[in-house]
Design a protein around this motif. Structure first.
Motif, PDB file in Angstrom:
ATOM      1  N   ALA A 280      -4.718  -3.988   1.688  1.00 36.53           N
ATOM      2  CA  ALA A 280      -5.873  -3.604   2.508  1.00 36.53           C
ATOM      3  C   ALA A 280      -5.518  -3.326   3.965  1.00 36.53           C
ATOM      4  O   ALA A 280      -6.375  -2.855   4.723  1.00 36.53           O
ATOM      5  N   TRP A 281      -4.293  -3.594   4.380  1.00 39.09           N
ATOM      6  CA  TRP A 281      -3.951  -3.518   5.802  1.00 39.09           C
ATOM      7  C   TRP A 281      -4.290  -2.172   6.458  1.00 39.09           C
ATOM      8  O   TRP A 281      -4.757  -2.150   7.600  1.00 39.09           O
TER       9      TRP A 281
ATOM     10  N   ALA B  14       0.561  -6.684   1.205  1.00 38.39           N
ATOM     11  CA  ALA B  14      -0.714  -6.141   1.681  1.00 38.39           C
ATOM     12  C   ALA B  14      -1.120  -4.896   0.916  1.00 38.39           C
ATOM     13  O   ALA B  14      -0.303  -4.006   0.674  1.00 38.39           O
TER      14      ALA B  14
ATOM     15  N   THR C 139      -8.811 -14.481   6.508  1.00 38.92           N
ATOM     16  CA  THR C 139      -8.168 -13.813   5.378  1.00 38.92           C
ATOM     17  C   THR C 139      -7.467 -14.802   4.461  1.00 38.92           C
ATOM     18  O   THR C 139      -7.435 -14.618   3.234  1.00 38.92           O
TER      19      THR C 139
ATOM     20  N   ILE D  72     -12.366  -4.076   0.288  1.00 40.40           N
ATOM     21  CA  ILE D  72     -11.549  -5.226   0.676  1.00 40.40           C
ATOM     22  C   ILE D  72     -11.558  -6.279  -0.421  1.00 40.40           C
ATOM     23  O   ILE D  72     -10.519  -6.895  -0.730  1.00 40.40           O
TER      24      ILE D  72
ATOM     25  N   PHE E 132      -8.260  -7.892  -2.338  1.00 44.83           N
ATOM     26  CA  PHE E 132      -7.945  -9.326  -2.387  1.00 44.83           C
ATOM     27  C   PHE E 132      -7.964  -9.850  -3.822  1.00 44.83           C
ATOM     28  O   PHE E 132      -7.183 -10.752  -4.161  1.00 44.83           O
TER      29      PHE E 132
ATOM     30  N   HIS F  25       0.852  -1.188   0.000  1.00 49.01           N
ATOM     31  CA  HIS F  25       0.000   0.000   0.000  1.00 49.01           C
ATOM     32  C   HIS F  25       0.891   1.243   0.000  1.00 49.01           C
ATOM     33  O   HIS F  25       1.949   1.255   0.641  1.00 49.01           O
TER      34      HIS F  25
ATOM     35  N   ASP G  76      -1.994  -8.832   4.301  1.00 49.38           N
ATOM     36  CA  ASP G  76      -3.438  -9.005   4.119  1.00 49.38           C
ATOM     37  C   ASP G  76      -3.890 -10.388   4.576  1.00 49.38           C
ATOM     38  O   ASP G  76      -5.061 -10.586   4.898  1.00 49.38           O
TER      39      ASP G  76
END
Length: 351
Positions: free
Chosen positions: A144-145, A142, A199, A159, A163, A91, A193
């Motif tokens: 979405a973290w 990741a 998850t 989310i 993914f 991210h 993530d």
């Protein structure tokens, strides 16, 4: 029943350094063997120990590399690809922090850094094949973290989109590892993530249950999340292809809990500890792994906010060795058994 768990092994990532015996492959493997370790997990990014590009291209180099380890008394358990796997998906909030995991030439260039990371994973697949390894231990990265906590309210689909993209990036890597006969075993870890069972399932569904999508089981991260790490084995044992033996403790008080108030490790409610100094029930873990026929390595990943790493390593080898269960080939009540035939079985049932 399957054969016994292999070990003890040790992950060299936390020990490699510029001073002897931690600065060369011959010296660090001798050191590990001297402590009683039977296997070593190799940080694939550390040029002091390993040349990943050469290993991907040269079976001869890999044979020589493994031969040095073998002569010094240890086997190679897996390649560690945590840093490269992390950079498959980053991210933007973490761009500067994670640039340190990559060469200077791609710093400040997220797209180039991501391509570099994917290429590294492809090299690791070929290197693992040359070394005859069945798993690599890694991070998934990741997207979405930053949105872990649902405040402010997350827009619908955020989310799911993250993914979907993560799965898209990993599918060709899984295919390359499939060709190499090797699993990608993710360490389910905060900051990724994939950090728990839910998850992992979200991701697994999106990669169509790819046979090479696996788990590097590490109970310490589950203690800090307050997840039932024993039930996790019952649920996901078929996907567990690597095993990190790391201890942890969680001691909440009236001031902090799981989130730990931005405190440094030594002041957090949840802390990593050397083996035997934390709260993990390793007897139960080794029992469950033996029950489900785990045949891989048990590898110490040493992390502790208090104890010196060399003390932790020295204590870790006998700790793991003493927990490995020699699986029995006979039932404990065989002495009370008797010969029988089909007719007898029917008589006993009144048939």
């Amino acid at each position: 029943m399957a054969s016994n768990i292999q070990g003890p092994g040790i992950y060299l990532a936390q020990f490699a350094g510029d001073a002897a015996p931690f600065n060369s492959w011959p010296a660090i493997t001798k050191w590990a063997a001297s402590l009683g370790f039977k296997g070593v997990q190799v940080p694939s990014w550390d040029a002091r120990l390993f040349d990943l590009a050469k290993a991907a291209e040269s079976k001869t180099y890999c044979d020589e590399f493994a031969g040095i380890a073998r002569e010094n008394g240890v086997a190679i358990t897996e390649l560690g690809t945590h840093l490269q796997g992390q950079l498959v998906a980053v991210h933007p909030a973490y761009d500067e922090a994670f640039d340190a995991f990559a060469p200077a030439a791609v710093h400040g260039k997220p797209a180039e850094r991501q391509r570099w990371a994917v290429q590294q994973m492809m090299l690791a697949a070929r290197a693992s094949k040359h070394l005859g390894l069945s798993s690599t231990v890694s991070f998934p990265g990741a997207l979405a973290w930053p949105y872990l906590y649902p405040w402010p309210q997350r827009p619908p689909g955020l989310i799911e989109t993250a993914f979907d993209e993560l799965a898209k990036r990993w599918r060709p890597i899984f295919d390359a590892f499939d060709e190499a006969g090797c699993h990608v075993a993710f360490e389910l870890h905060p900051g990724e993530d994939l950090f728990d069972g839910v998850t992992f399932e979200m991701f697994l569904e999106r990669v169509n249950n790819h046979p090479r999508c696996a788990i590097n089981y590490d109970p310490s991260h589950f203690v800090l999340q307050q997840l039932d790490y024993l039930a996790f084995i019952d649920i996901y044992h078929s996907r567990i292809k690597a095993l990190h033996i790391k201890d942890a403790e969680f001691r909440p008080d009236g001031r902090q809990g799981v989130y730990s108030g931005y405190q440094p490790w030594i002041n957090r409610a949840g802390r990593f500890r050397s083996l035997g100094d934390g709260q993990v029930d390793f007897k139960a873990i080794f029992s469950k792994m033996a029950q489900y026929g785990y045949e891989g390595w048990a590898v110490l990943e040493w992390e502790c906010c208090l104890k010196h790493p060399e003390q932790g390593a020295a204590e870790g080898a006998p700790f793991i060795r003493d927990h490995i269960i020699r699986v029995t080939e006979k039932a404990f009540d065989d002495f009370a058994g008797a010969a029988h035939d089909a007719a007898q079985l029917k008589r006993m049932l009144g048939l």
